[in-house]
Write an enzyme that holds these catalytic residues in place. Structure first.
Site, short mmCIF file in Angstrom:
data_model
loop_
_atom_site.label_atom_id
_atom_site.label_comp_id
_atom_site.label_asym_id
_atom_site.label_seq_id
_atom_site.Cartn_x
_atom_site.Cartn_y
_atom_site.Cartn_z
N SER A 177 1.06 -1.43 0.28
CA SER A 177 0.04 -0.22 -0.35
C SER A 177 0.92 1.01 -0.12
O SER A 177 1.48 1.23 -0.73
CB SER A 177 -0.75 0.15 0.65
OG SER A 177 -2.58 0.57 1.48
N HIS A 294 -8.29 0.67 -0.27
CA HIS A 294 -8.30 -0.51 -1.46
C HIS A 294 -9.75 -1.23 -1.88
O HIS A 294 -9.98 -1.96 -2.09
CB HIS A 294 -6.98 -1.27 -0.80
CG HIS A 294 -5.77 -0.53 -0.84
ND1 HIS A 294 -5.11 -0.47 -1.52
CD2 HIS A 294 -5.60 -0.83 0.73
CE1 HIS A 294 -4.76 0.28 -1.17
NE2 HIS A 294 -4.63 0.55 0.36
#
Length: 398
Positions: A177, A294
């Site tokens: 991430s 996400h």
């Protein structure tokens, strides 16, 4: 998020553009979007960007001529050298932060310089926040992301001092991430100052998206007989029945076999927690994050981040940087500019990335792996995906 993974799994061998419609996840086109101009004007300026001096470069290109590839390894570089003479460097993501991180790194001049430069960009004392907290502030998305980025790159400075060959012989890097920004700095795609400015905008935009549409994330352990896909579909239907428009519930992080993170609207995640036995889900643990990262619930943040990214100078990667979106390495700077914003709403394909980096024949040794940054979650996940590769993994603590 990361510490929760460790707590949950320590007792065990502990999609490509993003669709703006709802085919794969959900449609939030009617959602209020952040004020892009305000975020860009107030969060950072890129007018002072300068090319990094040679002495401040993060790495050198380690690739010898003639690389081999096989199976999933087709998407990673495999130089014709003993893998044990090469290294892979990984950077953690949000959730790995803790009060006290960074305190052992300031003795390294390069690391101390990073904290000072970041504090100048952020307009607050980042090192003081990392070392003294308070935890409630450090855990907020807008503070946690810059803190983890800087601590991870400061840990890289430590590695550079203590084991320079790991930097010189690195053949690939990846970050979970927000950790992907650290990997891009390491690979000379962007300067450190650019990354700090970008992560500030990214974090503020994601925090705002979270406040617009309340969401949650949960670690899920399941077995071969579990019905995770059905559970997510039912949870989405349940949230819709409560009046949640464009409800969402989907896998947001692929971690390891039978280990995923699911994210979505708060109502959907609560349904999963209350009905886990019906779908034979082994264990669920809520993550201490502020939104459904996400997933398309973060779509409002993409526009802001893409606008910021369009204003910065990017270079082609000096080493292979693997994208969270599909696990494959970026081809050039244009590829980074197209792909990186997608990462905010796409599920993190970390398990797939580990296969791409480490899959090889049984008689082939593995490269040395270094996890640079707070926590050891990526090392734990690697153990679950590939125990042999984990055997050559070390943590460089922040």
């Amino acid at each position: 998020m990361f510490r929760s993974i460790i707590n949950l799994y320590s007792k065990k061998l502990i999609k490509t553009s993003i669709h703006t419609a709802s085919r794969d996840f959900c449609d939030i086109s009617k959602a209020k979007r952040p004020d892009v101009k305000a975020l860009l004007d107030n969060a950072a300026s890129f007018e002072d960007e300068q090319t990094a001096r040679d002495e401040n470069e993060w790495s050198t290109s380690p690739y010898p001529k003639g690389a081999t590839s096989r199976n999933q390894a087709f998407h990673s570089f495999r130089p014709r050298v003993d893998p044990r003479e090469t290294s892979i460097i990984l950077f953690p993501g949000q959730g790995s932060q803790y009060v006290g991180m960074g305190s052992d790194l300031v003795k390294f001049p390069g690391a101390k310089d990073l904290f000072e430069a970041a504090s100048s960009v952020l307009s607050y004392d980042l090192l003081k926040l990392c070392t003294n907290g308070p935890a409630e502030k450090l855990n907020r998305t807008e503070y946690a992301q810059p803190a983890i980025l800087v601590c991870s790159l400061a840990a890289l400075e430590r590695l550079k001092e203590e084991r320079p060959s790991a930097i010189e012989n690195c053949v690939g890097t990846a970050g979970f991430s927000l950790g992907e920004l650290a990997a891009l700095v390491f690979a000379e795609v962007m300067s450190f100052e650019t990354a700090v400015k970008l992560v500030k905008i990214r974090a503020e935009a994601m925090q705002l998206s979270s406040e617009m549409i309340p969401g949650a994330m949960v670690n899920v352990l399941y077995g071969p007989d579990s019905e995770l896909s059905k559970a997510c579909a039912k949870a989405k239907e349940y949230a819709q029945s409560l009046g949640v428009e464009n409800a969402c519930c989907a896998i947001s992080n692929y971690l390891f076999p039978h280990g995923k993170i699911v994210a979505g609207n708060e109502e959907a995640i609560k349904y999963l927690e209350d009905n886990k036995k019906e779908f034979k889900l082994r264990k669920l643990k809520r993550l201490p994050v502020s939104g459904a990262f996400h997933t398309p619930l973060m779509l409002p943040a993409v526009e802001t981040f893409r606008a910021a990214l369009s204003k910065v100078r990017l270079s082609d990667p000096a080493i292979a940087v693997h994208s969270n979106v599909d696990g494959r390495h970026y081809r050039d700077s244009a590829h980074v500019r197209r792909q990186l914003p997608k990462q905010i709403v796409a599920p993190v394909k970390w398990e797939q990335t580990m296969h791409i980096l480490y899959e090889r024949s049984a008689d082939m040794p593995f490269p040395n792996t270094f996890e640079c940054g707070p926590g050891q979650t990526l090392s734990v996940i690697l153990k679950m995906v590939n125990t042999k590769a984990w055997g050559s993994c070390q943590n460089v603590p922040a």
